[in-house]
Design a protein around this motif. Structure first.
Motif, mmCIF file in Angstrom:
data_model
loop_
_atom_site.group_PDB
_atom_site.id
_atom_site.type_symbol
_atom_site.label_atom_id
_atom_site.label_comp_id
_atom_site.label_asym_id
_atom_site.label_seq_id
_atom_site.Cartn_x
_atom_site.Cartn_y
_atom_site.Cartn_z
ATOM 1 N N LYS A 2 0.719 -9.318 12.705
ATOM 2 C CA LYS A 2 -0.636 -8.812 12.947
ATOM 3 C C LYS A 2 -0.800 -8.223 14.346
ATOM 4 N N GLU B 16 3.565 -1.394 6.696
ATOM 5 C CA GLU B 16 2.190 -1.811 6.444
ATOM 6 C C GLU B 16 1.291 -1.495 7.637
ATOM 7 N N VAL B 17 1.756 -1.860 8.830
ATOM 8 C CA VAL B 17 0.957 -1.648 10.033
ATOM 9 C C VAL B 17 0.782 -0.159 10.312
ATOM 10 N N GLY C 16 0.757 -1.232 0.000
ATOM 11 C CA GLY C 16 0.000 0.000 0.000
ATOM 12 C C GLY C 16 0.791 1.287 0.000
ATOM 13 N N SER C 17 2.140 1.222 0.127
ATOM 14 C CA SER C 17 2.964 2.428 0.149
ATOM 15 C C SER C 17 4.138 2.272 -0.808
ATOM 16 N N PRO D 106 -3.395 6.474 8.595
ATOM 17 C CA PRO D 106 -3.483 6.728 7.152
ATOM 18 C C PRO D 106 -3.286 8.191 6.775
ATOM 19 N N ALA E 185 0.933 2.394 8.167
ATOM 20 C CA ALA E 185 0.061 3.039 7.177
ATOM 21 C C ALA E 185 -1.403 2.694 7.415
ATOM 22 N N ALA E 186 -1.665 1.473 7.899
ATOM 23 C CA ALA E 186 -3.048 1.071 8.171
ATOM 24 C C ALA E 186 -3.622 1.814 9.376
ATOM 25 N N ASN E 187 -2.818 1.994 10.419
ATOM 26 C CA ASN E 187 -3.307 2.625 11.641
ATOM 27 C C ASN E 187 -3.271 4.152 11.596
#
Length: 479
Positions: free
Chosen positions: A57, A153-154, A31-32, A160, A156-158
């Motif tokens: 996770k 990843e983590v 995603g980035s 945004p 960018a998800a938390n």
């Protein structure tokens, strides 16, 4: 915004994730964008990324959790009865609160008088985004750069609203003088080539801007890597792959001294072993020093923070990636299985770490692969929970070794990410043979012994290995 992105290979402008000069194309990972590539010199960091796969996770933090911890730290900072306040937070944050508070105190003290509202801030080694969110909450426009696709990843998800970019601190993919502040929290001691990293931070910082670093341990300049190995020899996290380091004091300050006419430097120690004069009790309060005190500190050890004001442009050439060993998008695609991720590194292991004998001098690479430092006159080697090698096969059909475990346990042997055999071990030496006949000739491969039986204590997790050999004498590999 992407106009400040520059190619870490040639320095050309990047548009639509493609370099306008050398044509290098950069991937989107989880995603980035990832503006960089891994080199063989990054191997310790790559092992650390793979070590995080089982926690993929569970490593993140929600924004509300960050804000709760920040509020508690400020409450403790302003409390008139710190004992009572500490007792009130133990149920929620336990013994980790004081560690988090020490970190918070450094950040608070070094940034308290800096107005971040509307400022462009680069958070280097951003991890899962804790500090990026803290800086953004003060009005900063934050760019977070992270070496690990898992953490990126983590984060960018938390978070945004933060701009996330994957890349390397020693070759920052940004144009000169793009940021008003550059920030490292508990990050520098995970990175290689610190003088280059610090130069890169100064390069992308605007004149009048500030570089902040916090929570990094240091050791005396006159010590060797062996002291660092001794510090981490019984550290469970490091033995399982986390690349903790204790750099020399000069690694943090050489670049600043070289460019002392371009910067104004405040140094801070939070822990200083031996106190101010080196002969007293440890100092555990935040002490302020100047660059002129470097000679007093370079033979000491403790924790270091720095606040550096950039006065004018720092001369020098940008850090560049010279060739690459492993494409980050390929590596990221394997980060669902730790053993497969590790095996993917086999082709990129520096030669000095391939076909290592059990009697070879101990290195940080060995430590991160589970091997304890050898004891005096010890002819076998101890390992914690797992022991990993990288071999290059010529004519051999098998690898053999002896194993024993004072605490009886079941073990599995993993060959290139796949189970190859299982065995039981106890206090008596047991000979184990692993068929490697399907490994292509001259191909480097990963071989790992893993303890499957859970260990209830650190000591119980150990086992011993001896008499390592290849089956074919033409390989000339007998340890």
């Amino acid at each position: 915004m992407t106009s400040d992105l520059e190619c870490p290979f040639c320095g050309g402008a990047i548009n639509n994730l493609s370099c306008s000069e050398c044509g290098h194309k950069f991937p989107q990972i989880l995603g980035s964008p990832f503006i960089g590539a891994y080199q063989s010199e990054d191997i310790l960091g790559l092992i650390e990324i793979a070590a995080n796969v089982p926690n993929r996770k569970s490593v993140g933090l929600a924004p509300e959790t960050v804000e709760e911890i920040e509020g508690l730290c400020y409450g403790y900072y302003t409390s008139t009865d710190k004992v009572e306040f500490l007792a009130s937070v133990q149920d929620r944050h336990g013994p980790y609160f004081l560690n988090r508070y020490a970190e918070w105190e450094e950040v608070h003290e070094l940034t308290a008088d800096i107005d971040l509202n509307g400022k462009a801030v680069l958070d280097v080694g951003a991890g899962v985004g804790y500090d990026s969110h803290r800086l953004a909450s003060k009005g900063a426009n934050v760019t977070a750069i992270e070496f690990s696709p898992i953490l990126q990843e983590v984060g960018a998800a938390n978070f945004p609203k933060i701009r996330w970019v994957g890349g390397m601190a020693h070759a920052l993919p940004f144009a000169d003088e793009s940021f008003d502040m550059v920030f490292f929290n508990a990050a520098l001691h995970h990175m290689r080539n610190l003088p280059t990293v610090i130069f890169e931070a100064l390069r992308v910082l605007r004149p009048g801007g500030t570089l902040i670093t916090t929570c990094d341990s240091f050791r005396p300049d006159n010590t060797s890597i062996s002291q660092e190995l001794q510090i981490f020899d019984a550290d469970e996290a490091v033995l399982l792959g986390v690349n903790e380091q204790v750099p020399r004091f000069r690694d943090f300050t050489d670049t600043l001294i070289l460019h002392s006419d371009c910067v104004r430097v405040d140094l801070y120690t939070h822990t200083l072993y031996g106190g101010i004069d080196g002969n007293g009790p440890n100092a555990t309060q935040l002490l302020k020093w100047g660059l002129q005190d470097a000679d007093r500190l370079r033979q000491r050890s403790g924790s270091l923070a720095m606040r550096v004001k950039k006065l004018k442009t720092v001369p020098g050439s940008r850090g560049k990636i010279k060739g690459y060993a492993l494409q980050p998008d390929h590596f990221a695609s394997l980060l669902t299985d730790q053993a497969l991720a590790i095996s993917s590194l086999a082709d990129f292991i520096p030669k000095e770490y391939v076909n290592r004998k059990l009697s070879a001098p101990h290195t940080k690479f060995d430590l991160l692969n589970g091997w304890r430092m050898p004891r005096e006159k010890e002819v076998h080697r101890r390992a914690f929970k797992r022991a990993r090698w990288f071999f290059s096969r010529l004519l051999s059909k098998s690898v053999t070794f002896d194993v024993r475990s004072v605490h009886p346990a079941s073990f599995i042997v993993v060959l290139n990410g796949k189970p190859a055999s299982r065995f039981e071990a106890n206090a008596d030496w047991r000979r184990v043979s692993v068929n490697i006949g399907e490994v292509p000739a001259r191909k480097t491969f990963a071989l790992e012994i893993q303890r499957e039986t859970p260990a209830s204590t650190f000591e119980e997790g150990h086992f011993e290995v001896s008499r390592l050999s290849m089956s074919n004498p033409l390989d000339r590999f007998i340890v």
